[in-house]
Design a protein around this motif. Structure first.
Motif, short mmCIF file in Angstrom:
data_model
loop_
_atom_site.label_atom_id
_atom_site.label_comp_id
_atom_site.label_asym_id
_atom_site.label_seq_id
_atom_site.Cartn_x
_atom_site.Cartn_y
_atom_site.Cartn_z
N THR A 6 -26.29 26.05 60.80
CA THR A 6 -26.14 25.51 62.14
C THR A 6 -27.31 24.58 62.45
O THR A 6 -28.46 24.94 62.25
N LEU A 7 -26.99 23.39 62.91
CA LEU A 7 -28.00 22.40 63.27
C LEU A 7 -27.83 22.01 64.73
O LEU A 7 -26.72 21.94 65.24
N ARG A 8 -28.94 21.74 65.39
CA ARG A 8 -28.89 21.23 66.76
C ARG A 8 -29.33 19.78 66.72
O ARG A 8 -30.44 19.46 66.30
N ALA A 17 -22.50 10.18 63.55
CA ALA A 17 -22.35 10.76 62.21
C ALA A 17 -20.88 11.03 61.90
O ALA A 17 -20.42 10.78 60.78
N LYS A 18 -20.14 11.53 62.88
CA LYS A 18 -18.71 11.79 62.67
C LYS A 18 -17.97 10.49 62.38
O LYS A 18 -17.10 10.44 61.50
N GLU A 19 -18.30 9.46 63.14
CA GLU A 19 -17.65 8.16 62.94
C GLU A 19 -17.99 7.60 61.55
O GLU A 19 -17.13 7.12 60.82
N TYR A 20 -19.26 7.68 61.20
CA TYR A 20 -19.73 7.20 59.90
C TYR A 20 -19.01 7.94 58.77
O TYR A 20 -18.53 7.33 57.82
N SER A 27 -17.01 14.17 55.16
CA SER A 27 -17.33 15.00 56.33
C SER A 27 -18.82 14.91 56.64
O SER A 27 -19.62 14.53 55.78
N VAL A 28 -19.17 15.27 57.85
CA VAL A 28 -20.58 15.32 58.23
C VAL A 28 -21.30 16.34 57.36
O VAL A 28 -22.44 16.10 56.93
N ASN A 53 -21.15 8.76 45.32
CA ASN A 53 -21.41 7.49 46.01
C ASN A 53 -22.13 7.70 47.33
O ASN A 53 -23.03 6.94 47.70
N THR A 54 -21.75 8.74 48.05
CA THR A 54 -22.39 9.03 49.33
C THR A 54 -23.87 9.34 49.14
O THR A 54 -24.72 8.81 49.85
#
Length: 83
Positions: A6-8, A17-20, A27-28, A53-54
């Motif tokens: 879990t990250l805040r 990040a979701k869009e990217y 996925s994020v 690649n990511t």
């Protein structure tokens, strides 16, 4: 073995990040995993051919940035928002 973490994070960062991730059909979670994989690698152990690649997109990002630059970026960002 995968494990939950879990990250805040700032809401804006999460949305970007979701869009990217979506634009790259990933996925994020995979982005975060790729980032952590790179930043925790020892330079001598890095075998770029085995990275996805990511992950390759992140290689060298931190090497080009130092803590002072990042602190200055944050100060400028939040000074602009408060005016």
């Amino acid at each position: 073995m995968s494990k939950k973490l879990t990250l805040r994070l700032d809401e804006d960062v999460i949305e970007r990040a979701k869009e990217y991730a979506s634009e790259r059909n990933t996925s994020v979670s995979r982005l975060v995993e790729a980032y952590f994989a790179v930043v925790t690698e020892k330079d001598g152990d890095r075998e770029r051919a085995s990275f996805s690649n990511t992950t390759r997109q992140f290689i060298g990002v931190l090497e080009e940035t130092n803590e002072g630059d990042y602190k200055q970026h944050l100060e400028e960002k939040y000074m602009e928002e408060s005016t």
